[in-house]
Write an enzyme that holds these catalytic residues in place. Sequence first.
Site, PDB file in Angstrom:
ATOM      1  CG  ASP A  31     -43.940  47.221 -71.546  1.00 21.62           C
ATOM      2  OD1 ASP A  31     -43.613  46.217 -70.866  1.00 21.62           O
ATOM      3  OD2 ASP A  31     -43.574  48.370 -71.260  1.00 21.62           O
ATOM      4  CG  HIS A  48     -45.353  36.549 -69.321  1.00 19.87           C
ATOM      5  ND1 HIS A  48     -45.006  37.728 -69.957  1.00 19.87           N
ATOM      6  CD2 HIS A  48     -44.482  36.405 -68.282  1.00 19.87           C
ATOM      7  CE1 HIS A  48     -43.967  38.265 -69.347  1.00 19.87           C
ATOM      8  NE2 HIS A  48     -43.632  37.490 -68.330  1.00 19.87           N
ATOM      9  NE  ARG A  82     -38.472  40.241 -68.999  1.00 24.75           N
ATOM     10  CZ  ARG A  82     -39.689  40.624 -69.397  1.00 24.75           C
ATOM     11  NH1 ARG A  82     -40.688  39.757 -69.386  1.00 24.75           N
ATOM     12  NH2 ARG A  82     -39.886  41.855 -69.815  1.00 24.75           N
ATOM     13  CG  LEU A 142     -52.319  39.627 -90.450  1.00 25.81           C
ATOM     14  CD1 LEU A 142     -51.982  41.105 -90.610  1.00 25.81           C
ATOM     15  CD2 LEU A 142     -53.033  39.362 -89.128  1.00 25.81           C
ATOM     16  CD  GLU A 218     -46.757  59.359 -88.327  1.00 26.76           C
ATOM     17  OE1 GLU A 218     -47.023  59.937 -87.247  1.00 26.76           O
ATOM     18  OE2 GLU A 218     -46.122  59.901 -89.252  1.00 26.76           O
TER      19      GLU A 218
END
Length: 263
Positions: A31, A48, A82, A142, A218
């Site tokens: 954000d 962006h 948007r 990953l 968390e």
Amino acid sequence: MKISILNKHNLTKPFRSSEEQNPKHVAIIMDGNGRWAKKRGMPRFIGHKEGVSAVVKAVKAAVKYKVKILTLYTFSTENWKRPKSEVEFILKLPEEFLNVYLPELIANNVRIQAIGDLEQLPSYTRDALQYAMDKTKNNDGLLLNFALNYGGRHEVIHAIQKILEDINNGKLANEEINEEQFSQYLYTSGLPEPDLLIRTGGEKRLSNFLLWQLAYTEFWFTNVLWPDFSEKEFLCALEEYRKRKRRFGGIEEKVNGTLHSSY
């Protein structure tokens, strides 16, 4: 006297990476791109575009600190509201990102995946994702998981619809429905739930992200806007996570001098 970011966040000791203590799955709500640009008198799309650099930093940090899964909230079902030009720009970013960085991702053994209502995305976005997923499908490092056209409530409703369909077709019985079974109908089926959620930009809400999956996650919030997010911020979140005691509704007690969780 100049104060380093590390000291500012009380990271006085070097971080020692331990796969057992690190979160296996980190989710990020990225954000602040628009506000970052506005503060600099620039159009929102510059924010962006700059946010892509932060994605690269986050991926590198996740690889470095041996995180298994990194899920990025890239485009929500609400983002269609948007301006059309901004939506089109955002949905072209995955293609641009992958065109530039896919060779590096492959070299680092990263696997690409995407969750959400992907069929509603433009063909150029879907094609770029599919190409990247095909090229990285055999990698076992990953897992870089893009949440695109994703909404938590939409996901839950979609899961319920699929469950009702399977019940009506005799593939599933009412008594078989439990939390584990329900999770198999979500976009994240087969993935462990996030251990740590990071949200940048100063807001403290979930914004319809992984509503089912974040039940015991968390949370870590930072005022840093996403384009300014760096390895140091990622590291700070990991350090904070390692200080947390995750009891999942149980209590912590000592047994022979060692702390254990009871349920």
